[in-house]
Design a protein around this motif. Structure first.
Motif, PDB file in Angstrom:
ATOM      1  N   ALA A 179      83.827  32.038  42.568  1.00 48.51           N
ATOM      2  CA  ALA A 179      85.199  31.550  42.680  1.00 48.51           C
ATOM      3  C   ALA A 179      86.171  32.703  42.903  1.00 48.51           C
ATOM      4  O   ALA A 179      86.000  33.792  42.360  1.00 48.51           O
ATOM      5  CB  ALA A 179      85.586  30.779  41.421  1.00 48.51           C
ATOM      6  N   PHE A 180      87.194  32.451  43.709  1.00 46.88           N
ATOM      7  CA  PHE A 180      88.247  33.415  44.011  1.00 46.88           C
ATOM      8  C   PHE A 180      89.579  32.683  43.957  1.00 46.88           C
ATOM      9  O   PHE A 180      89.651  31.503  44.262  1.00 46.88           O
ATOM     10  CB  PHE A 180      88.089  33.995  45.421  1.00 46.88           C
ATOM     11  N   LEU A 181      90.637  33.399  43.620  1.00 51.00           N
ATOM     12  CA  LEU A 181      91.975  32.828  43.700  1.00 51.00           C
ATOM     13  C   LEU A 181      92.576  33.203  45.039  1.00 51.00           C
ATOM     14  O   LEU A 181      92.533  34.361  45.450  1.00 51.00           O
ATOM     15  CB  LEU A 181      92.875  33.358  42.577  1.00 51.00           C
ATOM     16  N   CYS A 182      93.127  32.208  45.752  1.00 57.70           N
ATOM     17  CA  CYS A 182      93.825  32.527  47.000  1.00 57.70           C
ATOM     18  C   CYS A 182      95.265  32.884  46.655  1.00 57.70           C
ATOM     19  O   CYS A 182      95.680  32.817  45.503  1.00 57.70           O
ATOM     20  CB  CYS A 182      93.738  31.374  47.993  1.00 57.70           C
ATOM     21  N   GLU A 229      92.068  28.010  43.365  1.00 56.75           N
ATOM     22  CA  GLU A 229      90.735  28.602  43.279  1.00 56.75           C
ATOM     23  C   GLU A 229      89.911  28.191  44.496  1.00 56.75           C
ATOM     24  O   GLU A 229      89.769  27.012  44.793  1.00 56.75           O
ATOM     25  CB  GLU A 229      90.042  28.143  41.999  1.00 56.75           C
ATOM     26  N   ILE A 236      86.148  28.381  46.267  1.00 61.59           N
ATOM     27  CA  ILE A 236      84.774  28.501  45.776  1.00 61.59           C
ATOM     28  C   ILE A 236      83.852  28.861  46.923  1.00 61.59           C
ATOM     29  O   ILE A 236      83.656  28.066  47.853  1.00 61.59           O
ATOM     30  CB  ILE A 236      84.324  27.189  45.101  1.00 61.59           C
ATOM     31  N   PRO A 274      88.517  23.116  47.954  1.00 60.80           N
ATOM     32  CA  PRO A 274      88.376  24.515  47.542  1.00 60.80           C
ATOM     33  C   PRO A 274      87.143  25.227  48.102  1.00 60.80           C
ATOM     34  O   PRO A 274      87.037  26.444  47.999  1.00 60.80           O
ATOM     35  CB  PRO A 274      88.273  24.413  46.014  1.00 60.80           C
TER      36      PRO A 274
END
Length: 199
Positions: free
Chosen positions: A3-6, A11, A13, A168
């Protein structure tokens, strides 16, 4: 899954943990095709680094390949090389072409989706250690899509009150539900009636 935050705080994925999957060529993202390689090489010669190349590739697809629904072109393209050759495609086709150009220069690129009246396709590019969503579909009808690593500049923003949403997932390959209807459609009108509403 990773997972990453944009930049909007959502989030994202990464559906495949192996980053090399986001560089792969296949039947749709045929970045080994001579036309894709030639176009990528020309854009690369005019770029000083990966960021400049990614921006040039984005602007090339956004600005020189009309969205078929905007231009009224009845042809359906789905393979990246065909999109570049025929210079037409819906949002998904334009995403396939941009992904091929980016992957041709070893820039990991994912496919991602938004839900409006139908499923809308865009890409995420991996630069500076993070994923950044980009929408090469165009800048028509009030949309102002721009290449950005500092805050998203997508063509459209979903309105949850209307049932619209951002998916996501960051997919290494275009979603089979999308590719299937694109391959089967005899023309644009048919395609627009059969595009999936959900993944």
């Amino acid at each position: 899954m990773v997972a990453f935050l944009c930049s909007t705080g959502m989030e994202l994925i990464q559906k495949t943990s192996d980053l090399s999957a986001y560089l792969a060529a296949d039947d749709v993202v045929d970045h080994h095709h001579p036309l894709v390689r030639e176009t990528a090489a020309r854009l690369a010669r005019e770029s000083v680094d990966s960021y400049a190349y990614a921006r040039s590739a984005f602007e090339f697809v956004r600005d020189t390949i009309p969205h078929s629904a905007d231009s009224g072109d009845p042809r359906v393209t789905w393979r990246a090389s065909d999109v570049l050759e025929q210079r037409t495609g819906i949002c998904h086709a334009k995403a396939h072409a941009l992904a091929a150009l980016l992957r041709a220069e070893d820039i990991p690129t994912a496919f991602c989706y938004q839900k409006f009246e139908v499923l809308h396709g865009l890409v995420a590019v991996r630069l500076d250690g993070a994923w950044h969503r980009q929408d090469p579909s165009g800048s028509k009808l009030g949309a102002d899509a721009r290449f950005s690593l500092d805050g998203e500049r997508l063509a459209f923003t979903p309105d949850p009150d209307l049932g619209e949403l951002d998916h996501p997932g960051l997919y290494a390959e275009p979603h089979p539900a999308v590719v299937g209807v694109m391959k089967a459609a005899p023309g644009l009108a048919s395609l627009m009636r059969t595009l999936p509403l959900v993944l």
